[in-house]
Design an enzyme around this catalytic site. Structure first.
Site, PDB file in Angstrom:
ATOM      1  N   PHE A 146       0.944  -1.312  -0.002  1.00 45.01           N
ATOM      2  CA  PHE A 146       0.066  -0.135  -0.034  1.00 45.01           C
ATOM      3  C   PHE A 146       0.896   1.196  -0.096  1.00 45.01           C
ATOM      4  CE2 PHE A 146      -2.758   3.133   2.282  1.00 45.01           C
ATOM      5  CZ  PHE A 146      -3.590   3.244   1.332  1.00 45.01           C
ATOM      6  N   ASP A 147       0.399   2.329  -0.241  1.00 39.98           N
ATOM      7  CA  ASP A 147       1.301   3.498  -0.718  1.00 39.98           C
ATOM      8  C   ASP A 147       1.908   4.398   0.628  1.00 39.98           C
ATOM      9  OD1 ASP A 147      -1.243   4.282   0.026  1.00 39.98           O
ATOM     10  OD2 ASP A 147      -1.333   6.362  -1.123  1.00 39.98           O
ATOM     11  N   ASP A 158      -0.477  -6.743   6.629  1.00 39.48           N
ATOM     12  CA  ASP A 158      -1.102  -5.295   6.516  1.00 39.48           C
ATOM     13  C   ASP A 158      -2.534  -5.679   6.543  1.00 39.48           C
ATOM     14  OD1 ASP A 158      -2.321  -3.026   5.937  1.00 39.48           O
ATOM     15  OD2 ASP A 158      -0.752  -2.306   4.250  1.00 39.48           O
ATOM     16  N   ALA A 176      -5.723  -4.218   6.897  1.00 38.33           N
ATOM     17  CA  ALA A 176      -6.686  -3.175   7.070  1.00 38.33           C
ATOM     18  C   ALA A 176      -8.191  -3.927   6.521  1.00 38.33           C
ATOM     19  CB  ALA A 176      -6.581  -2.237   5.799  1.00 38.33           C
ATOM     20  N   LYS A 193     -11.034   0.876   8.413  1.00 36.95           N
ATOM     21  CA  LYS A 193     -11.392  -0.182   7.158  1.00 36.95           C
ATOM     22  C   LYS A 193     -12.351  -1.266   7.816  1.00 36.95           C
ATOM     23  CE  LYS A 193      -8.370   2.151   4.600  1.00 36.95           C
ATOM     24  NZ  LYS A 193      -6.694   1.850   4.819  1.00 36.95           N
TER      25      LYS A 193
HETATM   26  C1  LIG Z   1      -5.675   2.237   4.682  1.00 39.77           C
HETATM   27  C2  LIG Z   1      -4.565   1.541   4.623  1.00 39.77           C
HETATM   28  C3  LIG Z   1      -3.157   1.751   5.142  1.00 39.77           C
HETATM   29  C4  LIG Z   1      -3.044   2.880   6.034  1.00 39.77           C
HETATM   30  O1  LIG Z   1      -4.000   3.207   6.938  1.00 39.77           O
HETATM   31  P1  LIG Z   1      -4.369   4.796   7.524  1.00 39.77           P
HETATM   32  O2  LIG Z   1      -5.309   4.327   8.496  1.00 39.77           O
HETATM   33  O3  LIG Z   1      -5.134   5.224   6.228  1.00 39.77           O
HETATM   34  O4  LIG Z   1      -3.242   5.449   7.935  1.00 39.77           O
HETATM   35  C5  LIG Z   1      -2.319   0.762   5.101  1.00 39.77           C
HETATM   36  N1  LIG Z   1      -2.610  -0.375   4.359  1.00 39.77           N
HETATM   37  C6  LIG Z   1      -3.430  -0.471   3.578  1.00 39.77           C
HETATM   38  C7  LIG Z   1      -3.846  -1.707   2.853  1.00 39.77           C
HETATM   39  C8  LIG Z   1      -4.671   0.153   3.897  1.00 39.77           C
HETATM   40  O5  LIG Z   1      -5.880  -0.066   3.082  1.00 39.77           O
END
Ligand SMILES: *Cc1c(COP(=O)(O)O)cnc(C)c1O
Length: 458
Positions: free
Chosen positions: A124-125, A215, A217, A258
Site C-alpha cells: 500500500f502507498d 497489513d 486493513a 477499514k
Molecule cells: C488504509 C491502509 C493503510 C493505511 O492506513 P491509514 O489508517 O489510512 O493510515 C495501510 N495499508 C492498507 C492496505 C490500507 O488500506
C-alpha cells in the site's frame, strides 16, 4: 423465485448530501487544480474517494461511545479492545495507534533500516512510503495474474512464491527484516489472498527465520473470500478463518478505518516480546501512552464493537454483495472493470476505457475528473500519479495498471446510489472516443504526491 439479498440492518439516522450541476463542478474542479483530494466535500454528491473511515457506525457502537473510559492509563476501553484484538487475531501483544500508517511508522521504526528490502504483494502507498522514507526498498512479488484485469483468478492478491524465493536467493537474509502480506491486496484491486498462499509464504519465511507480517486493513473481507472461494472453508466462520490466517504470521499492522468499522484508529499486534518492547518506545514518542496510542477511550470502545461486527458473515455478505452489484451493472454496460470484482471497491480499467489519452497525460486521473464533472462522483486515481517517481531516478513510474477506484463506504450508500453511479459511467463510456488529451503536473510533493499534486488541463 430466488430471493435477492437484503441488508441485515435498517436506517436509524440520515445525513443529507448536496447535489450540483456539471457546470458548477467544472468550475470547482478547476479551482481544486484538478486534484479530487482538494475538493470540499459539500461539492461532492457521492463520495467514493475511499472506504477509509467513511463508513456508518452501528447503534451498538454509538452506545459504546457513551460508556467509554477516558482514563489516561489503564482505560477500561483499552482493556476491552485489547481483549477483542487478542480474541480475533490470536496475537499476544497489542499497541493502539491513531491510524494504520501510524502503526507502520511505529513498527517500521523498530524493524526497517537503510538498505533493507521488504518483499510483499503490492505494498500500500503509506506502507511503501514508510519503507522508502527509511531508504529501504519494497519489492512487489504479486502474482502476474493480478496485472491482467480480465483474469478470473480467485485470489489475485497472492504472492508469487518464485518471485519471493528469488528475493531471498539474491539478497543476504539480514537485509530482509520481514515479509508483508496485505489482506486484501488494496493496490492491485481489493483482491484476496488465499489461506494456502499465506501458508506457503509462511513456510518460506520460517525457513529463512524472517518474520511474516500482515497489513490487515481488510482482513475480514479477505476471510469472506476465503470462505466463499477456497476449498475447505465453507463451513468455517469468518472469525475462525481470520484467526487461522493470522496464526501463520508473527504480527500485523491495522488501519481500523477499514474493517474496524470506525472513523479513526489503528493498531499493531505481535507475538514477539522484544519487538513489542522496542515498539512501545516509539509508540510513546509518536502516538501517546501505550494504553491509548492516539485514540480516545470512546474510539477504542467503538473499535472493539466494530471489529466484532466486521467479522460477522451477514454484515460482510451485504457489504461485498453491494460492491458486486455495482460491478455487475458496469459489466452489463460494457464498462471495463477489474475482474473478479474485489471486496471494497470497483476498479475501472482506464487503459481500456480511454486508451486515446497518452499515459504521460495521466489517463486514469483524466477519467476520475470526468466522473466528477458528469456525475458529482468522487473516485481516486490508482495509476501513474499514485505510483509516484522512482526515489533514485526521479522519473515517473508507470505501473502496469491505470485504474480509477470507486471505493464503497461501509453501510453508507443505498442501491439507488449504485444505479446512479453505473448510469453516469455508462454515459461517459458511450462518449469516450472524444477524450484525446489529459493533464500535466504543475506542482508536486517529493513523496506521496497524489494527496497534494496540482494539475492543469492540456
Ligand atoms: C488504509 C491502509 C493503510 C493505511 O492506513 P491509514 O489508517 O489510512 O493510515 C495501510 N495499508 C492498507 C492496505 C490500507 O488500506
Amino acid at each position: 423465485m430466488k430471493l435477492p439479498y437484503a441488508e441485515p440492518y435498517k436506517i436509524k439516522m440520515v445525513e443529507s448530501i448536496k447535489r450540483s450541476t456539471p457546470e458548477q463542478r467544472k468550475k470547482w474542479i478547476k479551482e481544486a487544480h484538478y486534484n479530487l483530494f482538494n475538493l470540499s466535500s459539500d461539492k461532492v454528491y457521492i463520495d467514493l474517494l475511499t472506504d477509509s473511515g467513511t463508513g456508518a457506525m452501528s447503534d451498538k457502537q454509538w452506545g459504546a461511545l457513551m460508556e467509554a473510559d477516558e482514563s489516561y492509563a489503564g482505560s477500561q476501553s483499552f482493556l476491552k479492545l485489547k481483549e477483542t484484538v487478542q480474541k480475533i487475531t490470536g496475537f499476544k501483544y497489542f499497541l493502539p495507534t491513531h491510524q494504520g500508517r501510524a502503526a507502520e511508522n511505529v513498527l517500521f521504526s523498530v524493524l526497517v533500516k537503510e538498505g533493507d528490502i521488504v518483499p510483499g504483494n503490492s505494498h500500500f502507498d503509506t506502507t511503501k512510503g514508510h519503507i522508502e522514507f527509511r531508504k529501504a526498498t519494497a519489492i512487489d512479488c504479486t502474482i502476474d495474474e493480478a496485472f491482467d484485469t480480465e483474469n478470473m483468478h480467485p485470489f489475485k492478491g497472492n504472492i508469487d512464491l518464485k518471485k519471493l524465493q528469488k528475493v531471498f536467493d539474491e539478497n543476504p537474509v539480514e537485509k530482509i527484516p520481514f515479509v508483508i502480506i496485505t489482506i486484501t491486496n488494496n493496490s492491485s484491486g481489493g483482491q484476496p489472498v488465499s489461506m494456502e498462499n499465506v501458508k506457503a509464504v509462511s513456510k518460506i519465511c520460517k525457513k529463512n527465520k524472517v518474520p511474516l507480517l500482515f497489513d490487515s486493513a481488510r482482513f475480514a473481507e479477505n476471510a469472506y473470500f476465503v470462505k466463499m472461494r477456497e476449498k475447505g472453508y465453507q463451513k468455517k466462520s469468518i472469525k475462525e478463518i481470520a484467526k487461522k490466517m493470522f496464526s501463520f504470521g508473527d504480527g500485523m499492522t491495522m488501519s481500523s478505518k477499514k474493517d474496524g468499522l470506525v472513523n479513526m484508529g489503528g493498531f499493531i499486534a505481535l507475538n514477539d516480546e522484544e519487538i513489542f518492547k522496542k515498539a512501545t518506545v516509539f509508540n510513546i514518542m509518536y502516538e501517546g501512552f501505550i494504553t491509548y496510542g492516539g485514540m480516545s477511550g470512546r474510539d477504542m470502545a467503538a473499535l472493539a464493537v466494530g471489529l466484532d461486527e466486521a467479522t460477522e458473515f451477514d454484515y460482510l455478505e451485504s457489504r461485498i454483495k453491494q460492491v458486486t452489484y455495482l460491478g455487475n451493472k458496469l459489466i452489463e454496460y460494457n464498462v471495463p472493470v477489474q475482474h473478479p470484482i474485489g471486496g471494497h471497491a470497483i476498479f475501472i480499467d482506464a487503459n481500456k476505457f480511454v486508451p486515446t489519452i497518452p499515459r504521460d497525460e495521466y489517463r486514469a486521473q483524466a477519467l476520475a475528473i470526468e466522473l466528477y464533472i458528469i456525475g458529482g462522483i468522487r473516485g481516486v486515481e490508482i495509476g501513474t500519479v499514485l505510483a509516484d517517481r522512482d526515489p533514485f531516478t526521479r522519473k515517473n513510474r508507470y505501473p502496469e495498471l491505470e485504474l480509477v477506484r470507486l471505493a464503497i463506504p461501509r453501510r453508507t450508500y443505498t442501491h439507488n446510489h449504485m444505479e446512479y453511479i453505473a448510469a453516469v459511467l455508462k454515459n461517459i463510456y458511450d462518449s469516450r472516443a472524444e477524450a484525446k488529451s489529459g493533464y500535466r503536473i504543475i506542482d508536486e510533493a517529493p513523496i506521496m504526491r497524489h494527496f497534494t499534486v496540482k494539475f492543469e488541463k492540456i
